[in-house]
Each structure stands twice: as structure tokens, then as C-alpha cells.
Design an enzyme around this catalytic site. Sequence first.
Site, mmCIF file in Angstrom:
data_model
loop_
_atom_site.group_PDB
_atom_site.id
_atom_site.type_symbol
_atom_site.label_atom_id
_atom_site.label_comp_id
_atom_site.label_asym_id
_atom_site.label_seq_id
_atom_site.Cartn_x
_atom_site.Cartn_y
_atom_site.Cartn_z
ATOM 1 N N SER A 604 25.868 30.191 0.594
ATOM 2 C CA SER A 604 26.918 30.901 1.315
ATOM 3 C C SER A 604 28.152 30.020 1.330
ATOM 4 O O SER A 604 28.121 28.893 1.836
ATOM 5 C CB SER A 604 26.490 31.224 2.752
ATOM 6 O OG SER A 604 27.569 31.774 3.479
ATOM 7 N N ARG A 605 29.238 30.526 0.746
ATOM 8 C CA ARG A 605 30.446 29.709 0.654
ATOM 9 C C ARG A 605 31.153 29.592 2.000
ATOM 10 O O ARG A 605 32.048 28.781 2.163
ATOM 11 C CB ARG A 605 31.383 30.292 -0.402
ATOM 12 C CG ARG A 605 30.797 30.244 -1.803
ATOM 13 C CD ARG A 605 31.801 30.597 -2.874
ATOM 14 N NE ARG A 605 31.190 30.504 -4.195
ATOM 15 C CZ ARG A 605 30.676 31.520 -4.857
ATOM 16 N NH1 ARG A 605 30.701 32.732 -4.315
ATOM 17 N NH2 ARG A 605 30.134 31.362 -6.044
ATOM 18 N N VAL A 606 30.778 30.433 2.952
ATOM 19 C CA VAL A 606 31.326 30.300 4.305
ATOM 20 C C VAL A 606 30.572 29.208 5.054
ATOM 21 O O VAL A 606 31.149 28.441 5.830
ATOM 22 C CB VAL A 606 31.254 31.642 5.051
ATOM 23 C CG1 VAL A 606 31.703 31.485 6.494
ATOM 24 C CG2 VAL A 606 32.100 32.686 4.338
#
Length: 740
Positions: A604-606
Site C-alpha cells: 500500500s503506497r499510502v
Amino acid sequence: MQIIYSIANLLILGLIVFFLFKKSLKQKFSSRREKINADLDFAENLSAENAKRKTEAETIKNEPAPAQNDDDGLSLLRQKYDEKTAALKKSGEREIENVTHEEMMNLRNTAVDKLCERLKSHLAKEPAASKIREKEKVIAKKILETIALTPGDMCYLMTHKVLYVTLASAHPLSEEIINSVKAETEKIIEKAEGEISFRVQVNPELIGGLRLRIGDTIYDGTVFNRLYHLNRDLKKRPLDDVFTADDVCRDILEGINSSVPQIDVFQKGTVISVSDGICWINGVADITYGEVVEFECGERGMILDIEEDKIGCVVFGKYENIESGSKVRRVGRIASVPVGNELLGRTVDPLGRPIDGKGAIKTKEHRPIENNAPAILDRQSVSVPLHTGLKVIDALVPIGRGQRELIIGDRQTGKSAIVIDTIINQKGKGVYCIYVAIGQKESFVTELRNKLSENGALDYTIIVCATASSSASMQYIAPFAGAAMSEYFMYSGKDCLIIYDDLSKHAVAYRELSLLLHRPSGREAYPGDVFYLHSRLLERAACLSKKSGGGSVTAMPVIETLADDISSYIPTNVISITDGQIFLESELFNEGQRPAVNVGLSVSRVGSKAQTPLMKQVSASLRMRLAQYRELAAFAQIGSDLDESTKAVLKAGEKMMAALRQKRYAPLPDWQQALLLFAVSEGFAEDISPKDMESFEQRLYSYFEEKQKDIKAKLETGEKMDEHFKAEVKAAISSFKEEM
């Protein structure tokens, strides 16, 4: 004597012949008699039938105009509707409900067609015909105030130097009207440095009024056009909407007799060819990409390709009803769908029409299915968690509101199970959900709807359904229709979750349409613009800034892989578009791990920005430990002797993998997930075997809910644990272990 002897011989010979051929002669004369009788019966029946037809013709000829209490079958429709509704309430079977709804729609449409036909015959007779003809000058004046050359007309004049103009009416027009219309159109075309080809046409089908055609543009003030719109409007009404023939007749007559006539401006074209859901059209030069057109048979389509000499259109309904040479008209709007809270709890097709048998949906707004994504300045960073209720995702691959997270994996690895649990977990969290089924089985969609209803999640969910039996055009627009519905909530300052299940089938549908539209195929036989197709869809998901309303759309597209290959064309496309992916591995699924999330390939890039401080604290080192366990587990399969430290790592990893297992339709609140992960990571489950982990988990939750309510309340806040509170939680877990 000789004569007598001869006569006697003849008589004897005749008797012999008679007795020999008596049976055959009798049969011959009998069949002849039956044939004659049959011919007489046929003639008698034909005479009676002709008399009956003559009587019916006289009855129709002398039939009066629409009168009071004569509603052309509408009362019968309402009676049958009430009977069917009562039967449905008693039976409660959805399949019967859908079939009955279709039957009632067909019955209502037949009644409306009959009513409009009677209106045509009534308005063509006196005294209505004379009243309509009195309005011809007013209609002509209104048309002349409206006409203007379109860009398509200007281009045609530049090429051909002449523009064709046709003035049509139901009756011969006066010279005054003809000359005024001709002079005005000549003046407009001469300004564009062109010539005019003017002709007058009498068409009794128009019933009354005037119709002026300049190039492809039609300025219609005829009764025929009014009845056309009346027919369409009546068929769009809900089945339970009560109206009578007298009301309809009174409304149409009042409209015709009004001082200000209504002029409908539209463009018409001609169907060149149609096959496999694709229709090629000639004319309508000013049409735009994505615009809706309507065919003579009532079906509608959307423009997907514009070439120099023809226009490509996908048909939404049954393309078999469209014929070459038939007329097609612009509707005057971009393809759009109804949006609003009224759709919640309903199952609709990609055009927003209800297919769940629960009646019509009355919405107040429409949104175009194709819309620009929010600008960068209108967005803000993702920071608010969107809890899925799944331990492995909320702890290791967190999702935030406004994020685009891909669900990817082979067939039958639990991709749809993850999104269904996510929908169920949004109950009471103020997040509206939209599930778009693309190419799925109807039985699966029915099961999904029932499961959401059982868990109380259907009330805040919209199901957009384009099943495997739907046409490629309907599967193509389904995700865009769902995106338009989600944008209604986002721009209203609300949070929405949309699921595209799945975009692999969407890409296949788009490939089919592209090949039928004669577009060149690209890599792996897919069109080169399939990346743009999915990027412009997924970019519409965003978290808006407070200045722009503060709403959000979280997108969870689903992609199906083959043999766990995430490097193929469509998966790599969507991976590069989204903000991370959750990869479901077939090997883990077959080992019994549910959900079968591969932690090493999921990201997850968040990241931790979409986690509560509590979850961020307890899961900080979890990913590293699980990755180490997976690596050592692969090595242990080929190794013989393992040292104690390696065995300890493998044992702890097995416990953690067992703790991350979760049943379907059982999402957990954030505090329970954090509590379990904390207990396992701190070593409180060392004496618990993996198969007993589920029992340990349930008893742990019950203990804190019943005997540690103060600690539970602090955990529910999601705040980070300080050393003092951490000691309290450890003490509480130790007390729980002693009571086990």
C-alpha cells in the site's frame, strides 16, 4: 330374335361389370361427394368471415373519438398490476417478481401504443384538424426564429456549395408560408456563401404542423413529434403511476391549442449497417463522442467512434431490432445515469434502470458516465483509514479513504470475498458502497445481494449489474456508470467505496468493441488505449480537499490473473495506475490460509498514514517477521537440520499466520484486531496451537468485552499505547490466560 339375344348379353355383361367394380365406384362417388360438401362448407365459412370482417370494419369506421371512461386498456393494466402485486407479496419469490414486472411493462407499453394510435386518428379528423391548421403561421414564425446553421452545415457548404432544405407538412401549405420560409432560409445560407436547394413535401403521417429540415438538422413543430414524445414519456412512468386516456387527450389538445407552439430541434441520420451490437451511421455531422442516439425502433446507443465518412455507435439494447436504412436521431445529451440516495439498496443495470423487481426509481439528478477526474489542486493527501475488517489487510496493507487499491489473484482465490467483507464492515461508518459486477454470473449477484441484505449492508449499497449474459457495450459502460454514481456522493461531501469486479472482463469487452469498430489491436491483441481506458476510470477516485467539499471515493478494482502471473498486460497496467495491490496467492489459498494474501507482493503506497496510531504501533514489525518466516519456511522444506533460533522463528510465524486467518462475512473492529496482534506478538499465544487459535481469539474478545471494559474503551479510541497502558493490557491478557 337375334336382337333380343344381343340385348340380353349386354345386360348380363353390364351386371357382371357392375358387381365387379361396385366397391371402387362407390368409393369414387363417395369421395367426390365429400369434396363437394367440403367446398360448400368452406364457401359458407368464408362468407361468414367476410361478413364478420365487414361488421368489424364498420365498427372501427364508426368508432367515436376518445371519450370519458375509455382509457384504451389502462384500467385493465391497473387491475392486473394490483392482482400481480398482491400475488407477489403473498409468494415473495424474486424470480416470479422479475418476470411479472417484465410482463406488466409489455402490457403497459401495448396500452400506450394503442392510445397514441387512437390519438393520431382523432387529431387527423375534424374539428381537431382545422384547429391545428390555424396554428401553421404561428409554427412557421417560431421555426424561423429558431433556425441557425450548425458547424456541420458550414463544413458541408464549404465542400458542396449547396445545402438541401425541405419543408414538410401534413396538408398543402399556403404560398405565403412557403415563400416566407424559403426567403428566410435563403438569406441565412447566402450569408455563408452557399446556395439553397429548396423543396416542399406533403406527408400525411405528420398529422399537422410544420417540419423544416436544413441539412441534418430538423426543426419539428408537428403533431407527430408531439405524440412521439408523449409515447416515450408515458412508457417511462412507473407502473404504479395512475393516468387515464382522458387526461392524456386533454393534455395533448391543450398543448396543441396553446398560443406558443413547441419546436423540437434535433438531427437525424441514417443507419448504414448493424451487426454484433455495433451500428454504423451516416449523417448527424455535429454529434460528439459519448453522445446518446435513438433509433426508430426505440433502442438507444452511444457514439464511440467518429470517422470522416461514418460514425460508430454501440447499441445498448437488442441490435436485432435495428435495420439498415432506418433513421436515427440525436437525443441531445451525453450518456448519463440517474444518481442519488434513491438508488441505495437497489440493483440496477448500467443505464440506471432497476432490475430487482422493486418498482421504478425516482431520482432528481443525472451525471454523465464519462467525467473528468478531480484536479490535483482539488485533492488532498489520504489520511483517514477505510477499515476492511480483515486483520491481514488493516495491519499490513492498510487502505485509506480516497485510495485506489487493486485486488489481484487467480480465479477462485477469494478476491470477491475480500470486497464483500469490506462492504459489510462499512456499516455505521458513514461510507456508501457501490458494487459493479462486470461479466459475473447472475447467480453470484443474487447470492451477493442476499448476503448483503442478511448483514444489513444493502441499505447503503448500490449494485450495478452487467452480467455475463449482457452485451459487450453494457459491460463496457458499467464501471463508468458506477463511477458517476460514486461521484454524486463525493461531490456531496460524503465518503464512498466503489468496487469494480472485475476489470479483466471489462478489458475483454472493450477489446471486443474495439475490434468490431475496426480499431487496430495492440500488445497481446488488446487495443493500445486500454491503459487510458482504465486510467481515466480509476483517476476519478480521490480524496477532495475541504475547500472542494471534503468527500472521497475509494476504488477497489479486481483483476484476475492466470497462474499467479502479475506481469501480464492488464495486471501491469492497473498496478501502475493504482496506489498499491493486494495479491492473493493460489498456494496460500490451497494451504487453507484465508484470506490468502501474499505479504511480500502486496503493498500500500499510502502505508501507515491510513492506520490508527494503535494499529500502526502493534503492526510495525509484523511485515518483517512474516517475510522472514516465509523465507525460512521455503528453506526448511529442503533443509534437514534446523537450529533452535530458526525453529523459534518458524513457530512464531505459524502462530501469526494462524492469527491472521479469518472467516468470511465476519469483519472485526479495529480494536479487536490490534488486541489479538499485540497478544500474539508479545508471546501470549506460545502455548496455543495454530488449530486452537480461533478459539483463543474468540475467548480473548469476550473476556475484554465482559471484564475489561475500561481497557476496551481506551483501545476503541485507536490512540497509541504508552508504557503504562501497555502494562495494563499485558496484565489483563495474563489474567485472561490464567482463567483459560
